[in-house]
Design an enzyme around this catalytic site. Structure first.
Site, PDB file in Angstrom:
ATOM      1  N   THR A 142      20.445 -23.045  -5.549  1.00  0.00           N
ATOM      2  CA  THR A 142      19.925 -23.511  -6.580  1.00  0.00           C
ATOM      3  C   THR A 142      20.520 -24.969  -7.061  1.00  0.00           C
ATOM      4  O   THR A 142      21.645 -25.232  -7.182  1.00  0.00           O
ATOM      5  CB  THR A 142      19.874 -22.882  -7.991  1.00  0.00           C
ATOM      6  OG1 THR A 142      19.481 -21.665  -7.271  1.00  0.00           O
ATOM      7  CG2 THR A 142      19.105 -23.320  -8.988  1.00  0.00           C
ATOM      8  N   ALA A 146      16.074 -28.234  -8.512  1.00  0.00           N
ATOM      9  CA  ALA A 146      15.224 -27.406  -7.460  1.00  0.00           C
ATOM     10  C   ALA A 146      15.885 -26.050  -7.531  1.00  0.00           C
ATOM     11  O   ALA A 146      16.936 -25.849  -6.916  1.00  0.00           O
ATOM     12  CB  ALA A 146      15.412 -27.998  -5.979  1.00  0.00           C
ATOM     13  N   ILE A 173      25.563 -21.303  -9.865  1.00  0.00           N
ATOM     14  CA  ILE A 173      26.333 -20.561  -8.801  1.00  0.00           C
ATOM     15  C   ILE A 173      27.386 -19.628  -9.067  1.00  0.00           C
ATOM     16  O   ILE A 173      28.477 -19.909  -9.774  1.00  0.00           O
ATOM     17  CB  ILE A 173      26.895 -21.690  -7.660  1.00  0.00           C
ATOM     18  CG1 ILE A 173      25.843 -22.780  -7.507  1.00  0.00           C
ATOM     19  CG2 ILE A 173      27.449 -21.185  -6.497  1.00  0.00           C
ATOM     20  CD1 ILE A 173      24.543 -22.419  -6.843  1.00  0.00           C
ATOM     21  N   TYR A 255      14.960 -21.250   7.000  1.00  0.00           N
ATOM     22  CA  TYR A 255      14.273 -20.046   7.500  1.00  0.00           C
ATOM     23  C   TYR A 255      15.582 -19.092   7.456  1.00  0.00           C
ATOM     24  O   TYR A 255      15.519 -17.879   7.483  1.00  0.00           O
ATOM     25  CB  TYR A 255      13.811 -20.339   8.901  1.00  0.00           C
ATOM     26  CG  TYR A 255      12.946 -21.409   8.983  1.00  0.00           C
ATOM     27  CD1 TYR A 255      11.401 -20.998   8.442  1.00  0.00           C
ATOM     28  CD2 TYR A 255      12.991 -22.656   9.350  1.00  0.00           C
ATOM     29  CE1 TYR A 255      10.483 -21.790   8.387  1.00  0.00           C
ATOM     30  CE2 TYR A 255      12.124 -23.461   9.274  1.00  0.00           C
ATOM     31  CZ  TYR A 255      10.733 -23.293   8.807  1.00  0.00           C
ATOM     32  OH  TYR A 255       9.680 -24.212   8.681  1.00  0.00           O
ATOM     33  N   GLU A 264      19.311  -9.932  -0.075  1.00  0.00           N
ATOM     34  CA  GLU A 264      20.022 -10.382  -1.493  1.00  0.00           C
ATOM     35  C   GLU A 264      18.809  -9.477  -2.267  1.00  0.00           C
ATOM     36  O   GLU A 264      19.219  -8.756  -3.253  1.00  0.00           O
ATOM     37  CB  GLU A 264      19.893 -11.684  -1.528  1.00  0.00           C
ATOM     38  CG  GLU A 264      20.129 -12.197  -3.188  1.00  0.00           C
ATOM     39  CD  GLU A 264      20.285 -13.667  -3.249  1.00  0.00           C
ATOM     40  OE1 GLU A 264      20.585 -14.321  -2.175  1.00  0.00           O
ATOM     41  OE2 GLU A 264      20.127 -13.945  -4.720  1.00  0.00           O
ATOM     42  N   ARG A 265      17.654  -9.664  -2.113  1.00  0.00           N
ATOM     43  CA  ARG A 265      16.384  -9.243  -3.099  1.00  0.00           C
ATOM     44  C   ARG A 265      16.389  -7.357  -2.801  1.00  0.00           C
ATOM     45  O   ARG A 265      16.419  -6.991  -3.937  1.00  0.00           O
ATOM     46  CB  ARG A 265      15.254  -9.662  -2.710  1.00  0.00           C
ATOM     47  CG  ARG A 265      15.088 -11.045  -3.189  1.00  0.00           C
ATOM     48  CD  ARG A 265      13.588 -11.591  -2.696  1.00  0.00           C
ATOM     49  NE  ARG A 265      13.686 -12.915  -3.299  1.00  0.00           N
ATOM     50  CZ  ARG A 265      13.217 -14.046  -2.759  1.00  0.00           C
ATOM     51  NH1 ARG A 265      12.127 -13.725  -1.610  1.00  0.00           N
ATOM     52  NH2 ARG A 265      13.317 -15.240  -3.340  1.00  0.00           N
ATOM     53  N   THR A 387      12.116 -15.779  -8.963  1.00  0.00           N
ATOM     54  CA  THR A 387      11.462 -15.291 -10.516  1.00  0.00           C
ATOM     55  C   THR A 387      10.364 -14.358  -9.967  1.00  0.00           C
ATOM     56  O   THR A 387       9.871 -14.205  -8.871  1.00  0.00           O
ATOM     57  CB  THR A 387      11.196 -16.378 -11.095  1.00  0.00           C
ATOM     58  OG1 THR A 387       9.993 -17.104 -10.254  1.00  0.00           O
ATOM     59  CG2 THR A 387      12.117 -17.444 -11.293  1.00  0.00           C
ATOM     60  N   GLU A 389       7.224 -14.663 -10.702  1.00  0.00           N
ATOM     61  CA  GLU A 389       6.161 -15.552 -10.569  1.00  0.00           C
ATOM     62  C   GLU A 389       6.379 -15.771  -8.888  1.00  0.00           C
ATOM     63  O   GLU A 389       5.259 -15.797  -8.317  1.00  0.00           O
ATOM     64  CB  GLU A 389       6.226 -16.826 -11.058  1.00  0.00           C
ATOM     65  CG  GLU A 389       6.056 -16.773 -12.678  1.00  0.00           C
ATOM     66  CD  GLU A 389       7.187 -16.171 -13.479  1.00  0.00           C
ATOM     67  OE1 GLU A 389       8.211 -16.133 -13.018  1.00  0.00           O
ATOM     68  OE2 GLU A 389       6.991 -15.546 -14.616  1.00  0.00           O
TER      69      GLU A 389
HETATM   70  C1  LIG Z   1      23.402 -15.926 -14.204  1.00  0.00           C
HETATM   71  C2  LIG Z   1      22.682 -16.677 -12.993  1.00  0.00           C
HETATM   72  C3  LIG Z   1      23.232 -16.536 -11.509  1.00  0.00           C
HETATM   73  C4  LIG Z   1      22.550 -17.428 -10.470  1.00  0.00           C
HETATM   74  N1  LIG Z   1      23.331 -17.270  -9.107  1.00  0.00           N
HETATM   75  C5  LIG Z   1      23.100 -18.004  -8.163  1.00  0.00           C
HETATM   76  C6  LIG Z   1      23.903 -18.094  -7.110  1.00  0.00           C
HETATM   77  O1  LIG Z   1      25.048 -17.495  -7.062  1.00  0.00           O
HETATM   78  N2  LIG Z   1      23.524 -19.225  -6.056  1.00  0.00           N
HETATM   79  C7  LIG Z   1      22.300 -19.888  -6.294  1.00  0.00           C
HETATM   80  O2  LIG Z   1      21.969 -20.622  -5.347  1.00  0.00           O
HETATM   81  N3  LIG Z   1      21.543 -19.702  -7.358  1.00  0.00           N
HETATM   82  C8  LIG Z   1      21.880 -18.798  -8.281  1.00  0.00           C
HETATM   83  N4  LIG Z   1      21.009 -18.432  -9.322  1.00  0.00           N
HETATM   84  C9  LIG Z   1      19.640 -19.627  -9.870  1.00  0.00           C
HETATM   85  C10 LIG Z   1      18.521 -18.736  -9.533  1.00  0.00           C
HETATM   86  O3  LIG Z   1      18.291 -18.171  -8.284  1.00  0.00           O
HETATM   87  C11 LIG Z   1      17.453 -19.513 -10.129  1.00  0.00           C
HETATM   88  O4  LIG Z   1      17.448 -19.698 -11.376  1.00  0.00           O
HETATM   89  C12 LIG Z   1      16.161 -18.959  -9.948  1.00  0.00           C
HETATM   90  O5  LIG Z   1      15.819 -19.022  -8.238  1.00  0.00           O
HETATM   91  C13 LIG Z   1      15.050 -19.985 -10.492  1.00  0.00           C
HETATM   92  O6  LIG Z   1      15.056 -21.282 -10.342  1.00  0.00           O
HETATM   93  P1  LIG Z   1      15.064 -22.099 -11.547  1.00  0.00           P
HETATM   94  O7  LIG Z   1      15.869 -21.466 -12.520  1.00  0.00           O
HETATM   95  O8  LIG Z   1      15.413 -23.573 -11.151  1.00  0.00           O
HETATM   96  O9  LIG Z   1      13.621 -22.132 -12.076  1.00  0.00           O
HETATM   97  P2  LIG Z   1      12.291 -22.970 -11.779  1.00  0.00           P
HETATM   98  O10 LIG Z   1      12.110 -23.000 -10.304  1.00  0.00           O
HETATM   99  O11 LIG Z   1      12.485 -24.321 -12.373  1.00  0.00           O
HETATM  100  O12 LIG Z   1      11.098 -21.999 -12.416  1.00  0.00           O
HETATM  101  C14 LIG Z   1      10.783 -22.338 -13.646  1.00  0.00           C
HETATM  102  C15 LIG Z   1       9.702 -21.481 -14.010  1.00  0.00           C
HETATM  103  O13 LIG Z   1       8.520 -22.009 -13.253  1.00  0.00           O
HETATM  104  C16 LIG Z   1       8.249 -20.799 -12.507  1.00  0.00           C
HETATM  105  N5  LIG Z   1       7.747 -21.430 -11.234  1.00  0.00           N
HETATM  106  C17 LIG Z   1       8.431 -21.879 -10.317  1.00  0.00           C
HETATM  107  N6  LIG Z   1       7.665 -22.204  -9.410  1.00  0.00           N
HETATM  108  C18 LIG Z   1       6.559 -21.515  -9.266  1.00  0.00           C
HETATM  109  C19 LIG Z   1       5.330 -21.101  -8.600  1.00  0.00           C
HETATM  110  N7  LIG Z   1       5.276 -21.783  -7.297  1.00  0.00           N
HETATM  111  N8  LIG Z   1       4.476 -20.606  -9.071  1.00  0.00           N
HETATM  112  C20 LIG Z   1       4.387 -20.042 -10.217  1.00  0.00           C
HETATM  113  N9  LIG Z   1       5.724 -20.147 -11.158  1.00  0.00           N
HETATM  114  C21 LIG Z   1       6.249 -20.923 -10.648  1.00  0.00           C
HETATM  115  C22 LIG Z   1       9.399 -19.854 -12.400  1.00  0.00           C
HETATM  116  O14 LIG Z   1       8.687 -18.652 -11.957  1.00  0.00           O
HETATM  117  C23 LIG Z   1      10.013 -19.985 -13.515  1.00  0.00           C
HETATM  118  O15 LIG Z   1       9.176 -19.302 -14.613  1.00  0.00           O
HETATM  119  C24 LIG Z   1      21.519 -17.957 -10.580  1.00  0.00           C
HETATM  120  C25 LIG Z   1      20.861 -17.976 -11.902  1.00  0.00           C
HETATM  121  C26 LIG Z   1      21.480 -17.260 -12.879  1.00  0.00           C
HETATM  122  C27 LIG Z   1      20.891 -17.592 -14.154  1.00  0.00           C
END
Ligand SMILES: Cc1cc2nc3c(=O)[nH]c(=O)nc-3n(C[C@H](O)[C@H](O)[C@H](O)COP(=O)(O)OP(=O)(O)OC[C@H]3O[C@@H](n4cnc5c(N)ncnc54)[C@H](O)[C@@H]3O)c2cc1C
Length: 401
Positions: A142, A146, A173, A255, A264-265, A387, A389
Site C-alpha cells: 500500500t 494507491a 505497513i 500476479y 493472506e485472505r 476492502t 468493496e
Molecule cells: C492497520 C492496518 C494494517 C495494514 N497493514 C498493511 C501491510 O502490512 N501491508 C500493506 O501493504 N498494506 C497494509 N494495509 C493497507 C490495506 O491493505 C489498505 O488500507 C487497503 O487495501 C485499502 O486501501 P486504501 O486504504 O488505500 O483504500 P482505497 O483504495 O483508497 O479505498 C478507499 C475506499 O474506496 C473503495 N474502493 C476502492 N476501489 C474501489 C473499487 N474498484 N470499487 C469500489 N470501491 C472501491 C474502497 O473499498 C474503500 O472503501 C494495512 C491497513 C491498515 C489499516
C-alpha cells in the site's frame, strides 16, 4: 438400526474434529494454544500500550511455529497448509488482534512469496532466518496514493548496473517499524499498469537494527484498534538494492502479489472466525453469570436469540473457510471462494463483536473487558487485505460481469 424403544439423543455439544484435520493437527493445536495462553496472553493488556516485543518472534522461531508448512530443509516443520490455519486459530487465544496480525504478516504474507518465487539464495538469506525468528519481515504494497489499486503503484525501481535504485513511499505497513527486510511492490515500467509491477526483497535494517541508507520509517501510525501491532509509513530515497534481490520475474509482480493475497485472505478469514468464536464463548459465560430481573440475562429470549444468530454466522463462516482451505491445500487456486470467505468472515466478526458488546451492557464498553478490544480490532478486517468493496468486485467479476 433404530427400534421403537431406541432413544436418539441430539449431540448438541459435539466437538468432533473437522475432517480436514488429523490427530497431528490436534497435537499442534494443543502445543500452540498452551504456549499462547501461558506466554503471550498474560501480556495482552500491556502490549496494547507498548506494542508486542521482538522476543515473540524469536521464541516462536525456537518453538518451530514460524515455519509450520515450510520444508524441513529451510528449518520448517514440513507440515501441510492446515497447520497455518491452526496457528491463526490458536493465536486468537492471545486476546490481541494486533499480536496475531503482526505474526501472520510474517508467516503468511511476507515469507510465502519468497518460498514460492524466490531463488535458492534468497530462500537461504531471508526465509531461513525468518523461520528461526532471527529476521522479521514486512510486506509493502500500500502507498499513500494507491491501496486497492495495486497496479497504480508509484514506488519506482530503476536499474543501474548490478543494482536497482528505489524511490517512493509506502503506508500502513505492519511490522515496518521493527522489520529487517521488506517484500516490496515497485514499478519497474511506469508506462505499464499490471505488467509494470516488480517485487524486491529489500533489507531495510542492518544487523544492529539501524535503518539502511535512504530508508526511513517516516511515521509510526496511531490506530483505532490492533494496538499491539506496529504500523509505519515508509520512505525510500535512492535506496540501492542488488539486482539479485528482485523476487520472481520482472514485470510479473502483480500476479505474484495476487497469489500472495489469496493466502493472506484465507488466513485473515480463519482468524476472523476463530476470533468471533472466542468472543462468543467469553460472552456466553458472561450471559450465564450476569443477572437482571432475578435471572441470568442469557435466559431472556432476546439475548438467547442473539447467541443463536451469532452461532449460525460463525458456523457458516467456518465451514466456508475450511472447505476453501481444503481446495487450496489440494492444489486449486480458488480465488472466488477465498474472496467470498474473506468477505463473509470479516463481516461476521464485526457483527458478533458488536452483539457481544451489547450483551455485556456497560461493561462491554469498558477497556478491562475483552470484548471492547475485540470490537475495535475486528473493524480492520473489512479494510485490510482488500476492502469489502474490492472483494465484491472480485466475486462479481468472477461471474463474467
Ligand atoms: C492497520 C492496518 C494494517 C495494514 N497493514 C498493511 C501491510 O502490512 N501491508 C500493506 O501493504 N498494506 C497494509 N494495509 C493497507 C490495506 O491493505 C489498505 O488500507 C487497503 O487495501 C485499502 O486501501 P486504501 O486504504 O488505500 O483504500 P482505497 O483504495 O483508497 O479505498 C478507499 C475506499 O474506496 C473503495 N474502493 C476502492 N476501489 C474501489 C473499487 N474498484 N470499487 C469500489 N470501491 C472501491 C474502497 O473499498 C474503500 O472503501 C494495512 C491497513 C491498515 C489499516
Amino acid at each position: 438400526m433404530a427400534t421403537t424403544d431406541t432413544v436418539l439423543r441430539p449431540d448438541h455439544a459435539s466437538r468432533r474434529r473437522h475432517f480436514i484435520f488429523t490427530e497431528e493437527h490436534d497435537q499442534l493445536r494443543e502445543s500452540i494454544g498452551s504456549f499462547v495462553e501461558k506466554e503471550l496472553q498474560p501480556h495482552a493488556q500491556e502490549w496494547e500500550e507498548s506494542t508486542f516485543p521482538n522476543w515473540v518472534f524469536q521464541r516462536m522461531g525456537e518453538l518451530g511455529f514460524l515455519g509450520l508448512s515450510y520444508p524441513e530443509e529451510y528449518g520448517g516443520q514440513g507440515g501441510d497448509y492446515y497447520c497455518n490455519l491452526v496457528l491463526a486459530e490458536e493465536m486468537t487465544k492471545s486476546n490481541s488482534g494486533g499480536l496475531a496480525m503482526g505474526v501472520a504478516v510474517h508467516t503468511d504474507m511476507a515469507t510465502p512469496p519468497i518460498f514460492l518465487f524466490g531463488t535458492e539464495e534468497q530462500r537461504q538469506r531471508y526465509l531461513v532466518p525468518a523461520i528461526k525468528g532471527e529476521k522479521i519481515s514486512c510486506l509493502g504494497i500500500t502507498e499513500p496514493d494507491a491501496g486497492s489499486d495495486v497496479a497504480g503503484t508509484k514506488t519506482r525501481a530503476v536499474r543501474d548496473g548490478d543494482e536497482y535504485v528505489i524511490n517512493g513511499a509506502k503506508t500502513f505497513i505492519t511490522n515496518a517499524p521493527r522489520a529487517d527486510f521488506c517484500v516490496l511492490v515497485t514499478k519497474t515500467d511506469p508506462d505499464a499498469r499490471h505488467d509494470g509491477i516488480t517485487l524486491f526483497i529489500v533489507d531495510i535494517r542492518d544487523s544492529e537494527g539501524k535503518e539502511v541508507e535512504g530508508f526511513s520509517v517516516s511515521r509510526k501510525l496511531e490506530k483505532m484498534g490492533m494496538h499491539a501491532s506496529d504500523t509505519g509509513e515508509l520512505s525510500f530515497q535512492d535506496v540501492r538494492v542488488p539486482a539479485e534481490n528482485l523476487l520472481g520475474q520482472e514485470g510479473k509482480g502483480f500476479y505474484h502479489i495476487s497469489w500472495e493475497l489469496q493466502g493472506e485472505r484465507l488466513v485473515a478469514a480463519i482468524g476472523c472466525v476463530s476470533g468471533a468464536e472466542r468472543v462468543f464463548d467469553r460472552t456466553l459465560e458472561y450471559a450465564k453469570e450476569r443477572e437482571a430481573f432475578g435471572r441470568p440475562i442469557g435466559k431472556f429470549q432476546a439475548i438467547r436469540h442473539k447467541f443463536a444468530e451469532m452461532s449460525v454466522k460463525i458456523e457458516a463462516a467456518k465451514q466456508m473457510v475450511y472447505a476453501t482451505a481444503w481446495r487450496f491445500a489440494n492444489g486449486e487456486y480458488p480465488v472466488r471462494e477465498i474472496t467470498q470467505a474473506k468477505l463473509y468472515a470479516s463481516r461476521i466478526i464485526e457483527e458478533v463483536a458488536d452483539d457481544c458488546i451489547q450483551i455485556h451492557g456497560g461493561y462491554g464498553y469498558m477497556k478491562e473487558y475483552e470484548v471492547e478490544r475485540a470490537y475495535r480490532d475486528s473493524r480492520l478486517n473489512r479494510i485490510g487485505a482488500g476492502t469489502d468493496e474490492v472483494m465484491l468486485e472480485v466475486i462479481g467479476r468472477s461471474y463474467g460481469l
